[in-house]
Scaffold this motif. Structure first.
Motif, PDB file in Angstrom:
ATOM      1  N   MET A   1     -71.162  23.812   2.236  1.00 48.46           N
ATOM      2  CA  MET A   1     -69.743  24.063   1.650  1.00 48.46           C
ATOM      3  C   MET A   1     -69.249  22.525   1.185  1.00 48.46           C
ATOM      4  SD  MET A   1     -66.959  26.152   1.437  1.00 48.46           S
ATOM      5  CE  MET A   1     -67.068  27.528   2.578  1.00 48.46           C
ATOM      6  N   PRO A   2     -68.859  22.360  -0.138  1.00 46.80           N
ATOM      7  CA  PRO A   2     -68.389  21.230  -0.353  1.00 46.80           C
ATOM      8  C   PRO A   2     -66.903  20.762   0.273  1.00 46.80           C
ATOM      9  CG  PRO A   2     -68.550  22.784  -2.263  1.00 46.80           C
ATOM     10  CD  PRO A   2     -68.698  23.408  -0.951  1.00 46.80           C
ATOM     11  N   LYS A   3     -66.782  19.557   0.588  1.00 44.74           N
ATOM     12  CA  LYS A   3     -65.602  19.114   1.408  1.00 44.74           C
ATOM     13  C   LYS A   3     -64.411  19.266   0.166  1.00 44.74           C
ATOM     14  CE  LYS A   3     -68.056  16.073   4.539  1.00 44.74           C
ATOM     15  NZ  LYS A   3     -68.205  14.648   4.946  1.00 44.74           N
ATOM     16  N   TYR A   4     -64.597  19.074  -1.050  1.00 52.46           N
ATOM     17  CA  TYR A   4     -63.552  18.991  -1.850  1.00 52.46           C
ATOM     18  C   TYR A   4     -63.806  20.095  -3.050  1.00 52.46           C
ATOM     19  CZ  TYR A   4     -66.724  15.982  -4.104  1.00 52.46           C
ATOM     20  OH  TYR A   4     -68.013  15.402  -4.701  1.00 52.46           O
ATOM     21  N   ALA A   5     -62.690  20.286  -3.746  1.00 57.44           N
ATOM     22  CA  ALA A   5     -62.878  21.098  -4.895  1.00 57.44           C
ATOM     23  C   ALA A   5     -63.796  20.501  -6.065  1.00 57.44           C
ATOM     24  CB  ALA A   5     -61.570  21.421  -5.648  1.00 57.44           C
ATOM     25  N   PRO A   6     -64.781  21.037  -6.649  1.00 57.59           N
ATOM     26  CA  PRO A   6     -65.764  20.298  -7.576  1.00 57.59           C
ATOM     27  C   PRO A   6     -65.062  19.797  -8.902  1.00 57.59           C
ATOM     28  CG  PRO A   6     -66.036  22.825  -7.701  1.00 57.59           C
ATOM     29  CD  PRO A   6     -65.385  22.476  -6.611  1.00 57.59           C
ATOM     30  N   ASN A   7     -63.892  20.462  -9.278  1.00 56.41           N
ATOM     31  CA  ASN A   7     -62.976  19.877 -10.619  1.00 56.41           C
ATOM     32  C   ASN A   7     -62.066  18.935 -10.327  1.00 56.41           C
ATOM     33  OD1 ASN A   7     -61.229  21.399  -8.862  1.00 56.41           O
ATOM     34  ND2 ASN A   7     -60.396  22.618 -10.673  1.00 56.41           N
ATOM     35  N   LYS A   8     -62.016  18.353  -8.960  1.00 56.58           N
ATOM     36  CA  LYS A   8     -61.020  17.330  -8.461  1.00 56.58           C
ATOM     37  C   LYS A   8     -61.607  15.921  -9.296  1.00 56.58           C
ATOM     38  CE  LYS A   8     -58.484  18.490  -5.081  1.00 56.58           C
ATOM     39  NZ  LYS A   8     -57.063  18.064  -4.685  1.00 56.58           N
ATOM     40  N   MET A   9     -60.469  15.068  -9.742  1.00 54.12           N
ATOM     41  CA  MET A   9     -60.884  13.943 -10.439  1.00 54.12           C
ATOM     42  C   MET A   9     -60.750  12.881  -9.606  1.00 54.12           C
ATOM     43  SD  MET A   9     -61.049  14.640 -13.609  1.00 54.12           S
ATOM     44  CE  MET A   9     -61.834  15.814 -13.287  1.00 54.12           C
ATOM     45  N   PRO A  10     -61.661  11.577  -9.883  1.00 47.43           N
ATOM     46  CA  PRO A  10     -61.631  10.440  -9.037  1.00 47.43           C
ATOM     47  C   PRO A  10     -60.208   9.926  -8.665  1.00 47.43           C
ATOM     48  CG  PRO A  10     -63.307  10.541 -10.793  1.00 47.43           C
ATOM     49  CD  PRO A  10     -62.468  11.573 -11.070  1.00 47.43           C
ATOM     50  N   SER A  11     -59.899   9.253  -7.751  1.00 49.26           N
ATOM     51  CA  SER A  11     -58.537   8.364  -7.580  1.00 49.26           C
ATOM     52  C   SER A  11     -58.476   7.754  -8.702  1.00 49.26           C
ATOM     53  CB  SER A  11     -58.767   8.003  -6.196  1.00 49.26           C
ATOM     54  OG  SER A  11     -59.439   6.800  -6.090  1.00 49.26           O
ATOM     55  N   SER A  12     -59.193   6.974  -9.170  1.00 43.13           N
ATOM     56  CA  SER A  12     -58.956   6.002 -10.305  1.00 43.13           C
ATOM     57  C   SER A  12     -58.358   6.891 -11.533  1.00 43.13           C
ATOM     58  CB  SER A  12     -60.316   5.316 -10.889  1.00 43.13           C
ATOM     59  OG  SER A  12     -61.121   6.376 -11.272  1.00 43.13           O
ATOM     60  N   VAL A  13     -58.679   7.974 -11.871  1.00 44.80           N
ATOM     61  CA  VAL A  13     -57.949   8.940 -13.011  1.00 44.80           C
ATOM     62  C   VAL A  13     -56.463   9.295 -12.474  1.00 44.80           C
ATOM     63  CG1 VAL A  13     -58.139  10.925 -13.948  1.00 44.80           C
ATOM     64  CG2 VAL A  13     -60.085   9.811 -13.731  1.00 44.80           C
ATOM     65  N   LYS A  14     -56.368   9.655 -11.166  1.00 38.88           N
ATOM     66  CA  LYS A  14     -54.794   9.824 -10.769  1.00 38.88           C
ATOM     67  C   LYS A  14     -54.211   8.494 -10.850  1.00 38.88           C
ATOM     68  CE  LYS A  14     -55.607  13.980  -8.070  1.00 38.88           C
ATOM     69  NZ  LYS A  14     -55.207  14.749  -6.979  1.00 38.88           N
ATOM     70  N   LYS A  15     -54.574   7.562 -10.438  1.00 38.17           N
ATOM     71  CA  LYS A  15     -53.933   5.964 -10.405  1.00 38.17           C
ATOM     72  C   LYS A  15     -53.483   5.775 -11.840  1.00 38.17           C
ATOM     73  CE  LYS A  15     -54.527   1.427  -9.174  1.00 38.17           C
ATOM     74  NZ  LYS A  15     -55.425   0.237  -8.702  1.00 38.17           N
ATOM     75  N   ARG A  16     -54.373   6.189 -12.887  1.00 35.47           N
ATOM     76  CA  ARG A  16     -54.274   5.681 -14.114  1.00 35.47           C
ATOM     77  C   ARG A  16     -53.175   6.592 -14.742  1.00 35.47           C
ATOM     78  NH1 ARG A  16     -52.810   2.598 -17.906  1.00 35.47           N
ATOM     79  NH2 ARG A  16     -53.633   3.076 -20.349  1.00 35.47           N
ATOM     80  N   TYR A  17     -53.118   7.959 -14.194  1.00 35.57           N
ATOM     81  CA  TYR A  17     -51.971   8.720 -14.704  1.00 35.57           C
ATOM     82  C   TYR A  17     -50.665   8.298 -14.203  1.00 35.57           C
ATOM     83  CZ  TYR A  17     -49.569  13.187 -14.821  1.00 35.57           C
ATOM     84  OH  TYR A  17     -48.543  14.100 -14.980  1.00 35.57           O
ATOM     85  N   PHE A  18     -50.568   8.134 -12.904  1.00 38.46           N
ATOM     86  CA  PHE A  18     -49.245   7.701 -12.406  1.00 38.46           C
ATOM     87  C   PHE A  18     -48.825   6.247 -12.894  1.00 38.46           C
ATOM     88  CE2 PHE A  18     -50.461  10.905  -9.247  1.00 38.46           C
ATOM     89  CZ  PHE A  18     -49.366  11.698  -9.467  1.00 38.46           C
ATOM     90  N   GLU A  19     -49.758   5.595 -13.474  1.00 39.03           N
ATOM     91  CA  GLU A  19     -49.394   4.190 -14.055  1.00 39.03           C
ATOM     92  C   GLU A  19     -48.776   4.584 -15.324  1.00 39.03           C
ATOM     93  OE1 GLU A  19     -52.885   1.826 -14.214  1.00 39.03           O
ATOM     94  OE2 GLU A  19     -52.734   1.244 -12.121  1.00 39.03           O
ATOM     95  N   LEU A  20     -49.508   5.402 -15.989  1.00 37.50           N
ATOM     96  CA  LEU A  20     -48.788   5.978 -17.478  1.00 37.50           C
ATOM     97  C   LEU A  20     -47.467   6.340 -17.125  1.00 37.50           C
ATOM     98  CD1 LEU A  20     -51.871   7.081 -19.227  1.00 37.50           C
ATOM     99  CD2 LEU A  20     -50.787   5.054 -19.773  1.00 37.50           C
TER     100      LEU A  20
END
Length: 50
Positions: free
Chosen positions: A1-20
């Motif tokens: 069983m995976p520990k996270y959803a397979p479609n989750k984005m890396p934290s770097s993507v979320k960081k860039r999103y919130f910077e924008l």
């Protein structure tokens, strides 16, 4: 069983999103720039935009 959803984005993507967002981009525009779609599923499940 995976520990996270397979479609989750890396934290770097979320960081860039919130910077924008802080730079004044609207949510949908920022999502397009980083290459994700926030319209699928809950707010916690970002998917790659295809």
């Amino acid at each position: 069983m995976p520990k996270y959803a397979p479609n989750k984005m890396p934290s770097s993507v979320k960081k860039r999103y919130f910077e924008l967002l802080r730079d004044g981009y609207k949510g949908a525009a920022a999502a397009r720039v980083v290459g994700v779609s926030t319209s699928c599923g809950s707010s916690g499940s970002w998917k790659l935009a295809v």
